[in-house]
Motif scaffolding. Sequence first.
Motif, short mmCIF file in Angstrom:
data_model
loop_
_atom_site.label_atom_id
_atom_site.label_comp_id
_atom_site.label_asym_id
_atom_site.label_seq_id
_atom_site.Cartn_x
_atom_site.Cartn_y
_atom_site.Cartn_z
N ARG A 210 35.99 3.93 49.26
CA ARG A 210 35.96 5.42 49.82
C ARG A 210 36.87 5.34 51.16
N GLN A 211 38.29 5.81 51.43
CA GLN A 211 38.76 6.29 53.18
C GLN A 211 38.12 7.25 53.70
N ARG A 212 37.50 6.82 54.77
CA ARG A 212 36.64 7.80 55.05
C ARG A 212 37.92 8.04 56.65
N ARG A 213 37.85 9.75 56.89
CA ARG A 213 38.41 10.37 57.87
C ARG A 213 37.69 10.20 59.30
N ALA A 214 37.19 9.46 59.15
CA ALA A 214 36.08 8.78 60.36
C ALA A 214 34.66 8.13 60.38
N GLY A 215 34.63 7.49 61.02
CA GLY A 215 33.15 6.42 61.03
C GLY A 215 33.45 5.21 60.46
N GLY A 216 34.42 4.59 59.82
CA GLY A 216 34.66 3.97 59.01
C GLY A 216 34.28 2.57 60.11
N ILE A 217 33.49 1.48 59.88
CA ILE A 217 33.55 -0.09 60.85
C ILE A 217 35.34 -0.28 61.48
N LEU A 218 35.45 -0.07 60.56
CA LEU A 218 36.93 -0.60 60.61
C LEU A 218 37.96 0.19 61.84
N HIS A 219 37.49 1.38 61.56
CA HIS A 219 38.43 1.82 62.01
C HIS A 219 37.75 2.38 63.73
N THR A 220 36.60 1.36 64.24
CA THR A 220 36.27 2.04 65.22
C THR A 220 36.11 1.20 66.82
#
Length: 755
Positions: A210-220
Motif C-alpha cells: 500500500r502506498q499511503r497518501r500520508a502517514g507512512g514511516i519513510l514519508h515522515t
Amino acid sequence: MPRFSVIVPAYQVQAYLHECLESVLSQSYADLELIAVDDCSPDACGAVIDEFAARDPRVRAVHLPRNTGLGPARNAGMERATGDYLVFLDGDDTLTPDALLAIADRLKETGDPDVLVYDYARTYWSGEAVRNRAAAQLTERGPAPFRLTDRPGLLNLLMVAWNKAYRREFVEHAGFAFPPGYYEDTPWTYPVLMTAESIATLDRVCVHYRQRRAGGILHTTSERHFDVFDQYDRVFAYLDGHPELARWRPVLFRRMVDHLVTVYARRDRLPRGTRAAFLRRARSHYRRHRAPGAPASARARVHHTLVRFGLHRTYQALRLASALRRRADRLAGRLLGALRSAALLLHYRVQRLLPLRADRAVFTARADGGDPGDPGALESAFRAVAPHIRTAWAAHPGHRHAVPPGARPLVPGTAAYWTALARSAYLVSDTGFEPRPVKRKGQIVVRTQDGTPLAHTGLDLQERPAAARGTDFARLLEDVDRWDYVVSANRHSTLTWERVYPGRYTTLEYGQPRTDPLHTATAADVAGLREALGIPEGAVAILYAPAHRDYRRTQRGLLDLERVVRRLGPRFVVLARTRHPHGGPLADTSGRVLDVTGHPSVASLCLASDALVTDYSPLMFDYAGLDRPIVLCADDWEAYEAARGTYVDLRAFPPGAVAGSEDELIDIFATGHWRGSHSDRRRAAFRARFCPYDDGRAAERVVRRVVFGESGLPPVVPAHERRPVPSAAAAFGGPPPLATVPQQSGGPPTVTDRV
C-alpha cells in the motif's frame, strides 16, 4: 506445527489492519498461524487484533508493553513462531488471494529452500496497482534452488523483509534478528540473501504494498532517517565477521551510496537544516566502507562524487540548475506547441478549400490501439471491392501494430493527417476522429458501433451516471449529425442505434463486418493460430473475456483462472483477455493460463478457441456466429443491471449454459454441459436472432452500397447453409474425458446448466 508463521506488526494502522489480517485468514492455504503484534499502538490496533484472535484460533495476539519499533516487533513475533517458514507482512499491506498456496507449491517444487523470493505490486489510493519494475529478476527459469552468486540480480529488488519466505530453522541457526530504528530491513535482508545456501524465486504477485497518501514511516520528516547509517554499519560489520562473503563488499558499498543519496534527495525525509549534516556523515561512511570495483552508471558516479566529498552546496546548485532547465524546456515546448498548432490549423483551412479526392478513404478505430474491429474489416473490403480507392489508417505511433497491412499510416495531429481528413471522400470510424474535423459537403462518414448492443449506450446513459462518466451528450449528438451511414448487425441493433443515436443517417443492416474472418477461415488457419498462441495439441482452449464494470473503481479478477484449470485437469487451457488489475501479465504458475490481453486480433482468438466464457461482453454476439459453445459466468447480475442496464435479459435468453459462480463454471465444463444438447439449442436460438447476416460478406455489402450505390447486393447465405470452421476440439473427434474435480466440503456444487 503449521507450514507458515505469518508475522504482522501493527502500529497506528487501525484503518488498514482489518483488511490485512483478513487477507491472511482468507487464504485458500489454511495451514498457518497468524502472529499479530500490537507494538503498543495508541489507536485501536490492539482491539482489532484481539477481535481476530477471539474469532479464529490460528491468530495469536501479542501486546508489547511499550513501543519498540518495527524491527523489535517482528522479533517478538519470531520468538513465538512455530511454523516451518516465516512470512512477514506489514499491517497496512495485504496478501493477494491464493498467495500462500502458490508459495507452498513453489517451496515443495524447489525442495524447501532457505529463502523464497516472490513479487509484489504497489497499490495506490486511486485503486491502481503497479507491479514491481524489477520483476524480471524473479524468473523461474533455470536451476532452482540456487545461491546468490548464481543470481546476483536479486540484489536489484527492493530490500524488504515482506517479499520473502524464510525457513525458520535457517533463521534461528544463523541468529538473524531485526535491529531497532528506521531502515531495519537493510541489515536483515542483505545478510540473509548472502548467507542462504538455497534460494528460489516465485514469479507471482503475492503482496499488495500500500502506498499511503500520508502517514507512512519513510514519508515522515524526522531526524530518525539518520538511522540509515547505523544500519549499514551493521551490514558491513556482518561482512567483517564472515570473510567468506567479502566478494559482496563492492556491491553493497554501491547500494549504500545509492541509498544514502535517495534519503538525502527526498524532500519529505530530512528536516530543514539537517541536509548538510547528513551529507557530512555520508562522506564519513563513504570513506569508512569504500570498496571500489562495482560497476556504476554515469549518473551513479556523479552521486558517488557528491557523497565522497560532501558537496552539499554543489548538489543544491546542480538541483537548482536542473529545475531551471526543466522549466525553460517546458516554456519552450509550450511556445513551439502553440506555433505548431497555429500552423496546422492554417494548413487544414487551406486544404479544405481544395477539391475532395473521390479515391481516398481514411479509417481509424478505438484509441487503445487494439483490434481494428469493424473499421479494419471495412478497410480490407475497400481494397478488395474498390481497389481504385487508396486507404489510410490514423493511429498514434505507439499503436502502429494496429494499422492493417496495405493502408498508409497516419499520425493524428500531423499535416498529413489533416490533409487526409480535409480531402478524403470517405471517413470510417468506430469512435470518431480526434481532434474532430469539420465535415465537408460531399464527404461520406461511415460509423461502426461496438458490436451488437447489450449494455445501455448513447442517450440511454443519461439515466446511468456510473456508466456515462461525464459524457457530453450535446457533443455526442453533434457527432451523430455528421454520420451518413451506421453499420448494423441485426434488427435489434438497428432499433437500438436509431433510438439512442437519433439522426438523419441511413442504417446498413448488413451484418457485422469484423466477423467476416470467422466465416472464411479454414481448419489450417485454426491450426496455425493455435500453434502461434502456444495451445498444446489436443487441448480444449477456453477464451475468457469479461466485460468492463463501470461501477467498479478497479477491474479486479472475476475468476481465479489458475484454480479453474487446476480443477479441470491438463486437457484445458485458458486464453485470458482481461483488464488485469496489476497492469502487467497474469500470474500463472501452471503454464495453462495464456495472457492474450494485448493480442491484436480478437477474431484470431475466437478461431483458436473451443469455447467462450464471458459475462456481459458484446463479443458473445460475434462468437455465436461461429456456432461454438458459449458459457455465461457472472455473480453480479443485479449490480451490472443497476449501474449499466441491459437491452437483453441474458438469463432469460442466454447463448448457452449459465454459471452463477466459479464452482458452477467448473462443474459445467467438468460434466460436459458446456457442449450439451441443451446448450446447443440455446445457442441456435441466440444465433438466429443476433447473427442473421453474418456469413462472411458483411463488409463487402457495406462497401458496395457506400461506394457504388448498389441496391442488388450479394444475397445472405441462409443460416442452415453456413459452414463456419469447426473448433479444434470438435475436429479431435468429440469431447474430452470428464475432468476429475475435487469437491469442496459440504457436498458437490449445484448443477449449473440452468438459468
